[in-house]
Design a protein around this motif. Structure first.
Motif, PDB file in Angstrom:
ATOM      1  N   CYS A  74      -5.648 -10.206  -3.175  1.00 34.11           N
ATOM      2  CA  CYS A  74      -4.547 -10.208  -2.325  1.00 34.11           C
ATOM      3  C   CYS A  74      -3.471 -11.280  -2.936  1.00 34.11           C
ATOM      4  O   CYS A  74      -2.064 -11.260  -2.459  1.00 34.11           O
ATOM      5  CB  CYS A  74      -4.669 -11.088  -0.953  1.00 34.11           C
ATOM      6  N   TYR A  75      -3.692 -11.862  -3.965  1.00 32.94           N
ATOM      7  CA  TYR A  75      -2.594 -12.548  -4.792  1.00 32.94           C
ATOM      8  C   TYR A  75      -1.526 -11.639  -5.158  1.00 32.94           C
ATOM      9  O   TYR A  75      -0.453 -11.833  -5.092  1.00 32.94           O
ATOM     10  CB  TYR A  75      -3.154 -13.394  -6.011  1.00 32.94           C
ATOM     11  N   ARG A 128     -10.223 -12.437   7.080  1.00 33.09           N
ATOM     12  CA  ARG A 128      -9.834 -11.253   6.787  1.00 33.09           C
ATOM     13  C   ARG A 128     -10.538  -9.910   7.215  1.00 33.09           C
ATOM     14  O   ARG A 128     -11.751 -10.169   6.921  1.00 33.09           O
ATOM     15  CB  ARG A 128      -9.351 -11.076   5.196  1.00 33.09           C
ATOM     16  N   SER A 129      -9.979  -8.650   7.369  1.00 32.11           N
ATOM     17  CA  SER A 129     -10.737  -7.696   7.257  1.00 32.11           C
ATOM     18  C   SER A 129      -9.833  -6.662   6.608  1.00 32.11           C
ATOM     19  O   SER A 129      -8.655  -6.628   6.522  1.00 32.11           O
ATOM     20  CB  SER A 129     -10.871  -7.046   8.862  1.00 32.11           C
ATOM     21  N   LEU A 130     -10.383  -5.259   6.308  1.00 33.13           N
ATOM     22  CA  LEU A 130      -9.765  -4.476   5.329  1.00 33.13           C
ATOM     23  C   LEU A 130      -9.405  -3.312   6.080  1.00 33.13           C
ATOM     24  O   LEU A 130      -8.683  -2.315   5.701  1.00 33.13           O
ATOM     25  CB  LEU A 130     -10.642  -3.942   4.332  1.00 33.13           C
ATOM     26  N   SER A 178      -5.490  -1.986   5.570  1.00 32.33           N
ATOM     27  CA  SER A 178      -5.167  -1.705   4.317  1.00 32.33           C
ATOM     28  C   SER A 178      -4.595  -0.189   4.286  1.00 32.33           C
ATOM     29  O   SER A 178      -3.436  -0.113   4.135  1.00 32.33           O
ATOM     30  CB  SER A 178      -6.233  -1.793   3.230  1.00 32.33           C
ATOM     31  N   ALA A 179      -5.316   0.820   4.747  1.00 34.00           N
ATOM     32  CA  ALA A 179      -4.913   2.021   4.870  1.00 34.00           C
ATOM     33  C   ALA A 179      -3.586   2.203   5.662  1.00 34.00           C
ATOM     34  O   ALA A 179      -2.657   2.927   5.335  1.00 34.00           O
ATOM     35  CB  ALA A 179      -5.901   2.867   5.272  1.00 34.00           C
ATOM     36  N   ARG A 195      -0.384   0.838   4.021  1.00 36.10           N
ATOM     37  CA  ARG A 195       0.212   1.633   3.083  1.00 36.10           C
ATOM     38  C   ARG A 195       0.963   2.892   3.678  1.00 36.10           C
ATOM     39  O   ARG A 195       1.904   3.294   2.916  1.00 36.10           O
ATOM     40  CB  ARG A 195      -0.983   2.468   2.355  1.00 36.10           C
ATOM     41  N   LEU A 196       0.712   3.117   4.806  1.00 37.46           N
ATOM     42  CA  LEU A 196       1.701   4.370   5.615  1.00 37.46           C
ATOM     43  C   LEU A 196       2.862   3.752   6.081  1.00 37.46           C
ATOM     44  O   LEU A 196       4.064   4.175   6.134  1.00 37.46           O
ATOM     45  CB  LEU A 196       0.861   4.838   6.661  1.00 37.46           C
ATOM     46  N   VAL A 197       2.707   2.493   6.995  1.00 35.52           N
ATOM     47  CA  VAL A 197       3.671   2.028   7.909  1.00 35.52           C
ATOM     48  C   VAL A 197       4.577   1.274   7.435  1.00 35.52           C
ATOM     49  O   VAL A 197       5.936   1.396   7.671  1.00 35.52           O
ATOM     50  CB  VAL A 197       2.746   1.164   9.235  1.00 35.52           C
TER      51      VAL A 197
END
Length: 489
Positions: free
Chosen positions: A114-115, A332-334, A337-338, A341-343
């Motif tokens: 995340c850095y 954190r949870s992933l 992520s997806a 990438r869209l929004v």
């Protein structure tokens, strides 16, 4: 299926192919994303060296800086490595290490994924906001010029979809301008808040433990590292406490500002479409433009319709950011992520597309003055009845008697308009009625549209002088460079 995959065999996002500027598309492009990662790694290594970490050589930094821009061939290298490792950041650490071998051992030192991913996303949000703001200022400037030009031109006002008291074309435009000024403020606020909330160097769970370890427990150096990296990225401050990610609340606030602007875009587009339906205005229409494939005479308001469509999409995008923030787990949870990438890119691309349309529309709105007059003439006799009553009373008549006479004649004239489809003949009826003889010589004056618009011209002047000018002052250099938007399709 085609034997060879081409661009015509793969879904194309309309934001890319039809609606958006190349500048906004570049902000969220793969090249900018991964080049920004590399710059963040340079910032980290450079700052760590400045704070005394051994093993980070001048040669390592030079090689990293010489290869900060990812090259075409490196995308394939990274893709192969990501498929093997199932980790995008480590694939690009490997790829960057191949380009800068002297730095291969120190790239990403002390950092978590995340850095680069989160800090880069914040950079993209900032840069995208900085692209939108001058374009929004340009739309406000164009609409202000339009409002000033038509500050005194009377037109029907509408409440409940029905004819109401007169306004002016310019006064109506100030309603749009005021809302756009609110959007300008909201976007500026989101950008300025973002600038002070950089993620920086926080480690895997936000404790900075990894950096404390490599600096042998020196808290001051860990804090200084955070400051240096933040400054090098062009931010004014870093968040004091984060999880592994920056707070997704930031995404919520940014997307709310964009969604609010989407509502404004819908509102303006809807107003222009309604007025076009009434033939009072028209959006720009090019010489060879086709309004309808079947009805050659038509001039459909396609720009405003598209503005409403994209504005509607944008207005609803904020809910995704809200739900993503609300469903984050602990450190954190992933599952963010997806969807991000869209929004995040599509929110800005939609806003960019709306601004291109607004720029284009506001640069060439056509006002059909004859239609405005025709519609005023059809309704003004009814609106002027109060003036007639007051004028009669002023000459010694009874208000109640005047009101009754006007009521009877108004209903008769209304029936002629609604049931017989003939022009409004109320004034003719008044001219032929002896009761109104004391004011027959004043009827034209009492029906002058300019006497029904109140302070509309002065309101236009005040909005431009006291709201628009101060808000746009900081954008004057950028505004001098922004031309009229040309639609791709």
């Amino acid at each position: 299926m085609s034997a060879v995959d081409t661009q015509y065999d793969t879904y194309q996002n309309p934001f890319n192919s039809r609606y958006c500027s190349k500048e906004m598309k570049y902000v969220f492009s793969p090249r900018n994303r991964f080049s920004t990662w590399r710059q963040l790694w340079i910032n980290l290594a450079e700052s760590e060296r400045e704070l005394g970490l051994e093993g980070i050589t001048e040669d390592a930094l030079k090689q990293m800086k010489d290869h900060v821009q990812i090259q075409d061939a490196e995308f394939e290298t990274a893709a192969i490595e990501e498929k093997r490792r199932r980790h995008d950041v480590m694939a690009h650490v490997h790829t960057f290490g191949l380009a800068a071998p002297a730095a291969a051992g120190i790239i990403h030192w002390g950092a978590t994924s995340c850095y680069v991913t989160d800090n880069a996303d914040q950079i993209f949000l900032r840069d995208a906001l900085n692209l939108l703001l001058p374009e929004l200022a340009a739309v406000i400037q164009r609409l202000s010029k339009f409002a000033k030009e038509f500050r005194s031109l009377p037109c029907l006002g509408y409440t409940h979809g029905q004819a109401a008291q007169l306004v002016t074309v310019g006064k109506r435009a100030t309603i749009w301008i005021e809302d756009l000024l609110d959007d300008l403020h909201n976007l500026e606020h989101a950008r300025d808040r973002l600038l002070g909330k950089f993620r920086g160097t926080k480690g895997t769970t936000g404790t900075q433990a990894s950096f404390l370890a490599i600096f042998n427990g020196d808290h001051d150096k860990v804090k200084k590292l955070d400051e240096l990296v933040t400054q090098k990225a062009g931010f004014t401050g870093a968040a004091r406490s984060t999880t592994q990610t920056y707070s997704r609340k930031i995404d919520v606030d940014v997307m709310h500002a964009l969604s609010s602007f989407g509502c404004t875009a819908q509102r303006i587009g809807g107003d222009i479409r309604h007025l076009a339906m009434l033939k009072e205005d028209e959006e720009p229409f090019e010489a060879d433009q086709i309004g309808s494939s079947a009805m050659a005479y038509k001039r459909n308001p396609m720009r405003s319709e598209r503005l409403c469509s994209l504005g509607r999409y944008l207005a609803n995008i904020g809910a995704n950011a809200e739900q993503t923030y609300a469903t984050q787990w602990l450190e954190r949870s992933l599952d963010d992520s997806a969807i991000r990438r869209l929004v995040l890119p599509e929110g800005f691309l939609a806003a960019d597309a709306c601004l291109i349309l607004l720029n284009n529309i506001s640069s060439g709105i056509v006002i059909n003055k004859a239609i405005l007059k025709q519609r005023i003439d059809a309704e003004l006799p009814f609106m002027a009845t109060e003036n007639f009553i007051m004028a009669l009373v002023g000459k010694g008549g009874s208000r109640q008697d005047a009101h009754e006479h006007i009521r009877v004649l108004s209903h008769q004239a209304g029936a002629v308009v609604k049931q017989e489809g003939r022009p409004n003949d109320l004034i003719e009826r008044i001219r032929n009625d002896k009761f109104f003889e004391p004011i027959h010589g004043e009827l034209e004056t009492l029906m002058d549209p300019a006497t029904f618009i109140g302070r509309s011209p002065e309101i236009v002047d005040d909005v431009i002088e006291f709201d628009v000018k101060p808000a746009l002052e900081k954008y004057k250099d950028a505004l001098a460079k922004i031309g009229d938007a040309d639609l791709k399709v």
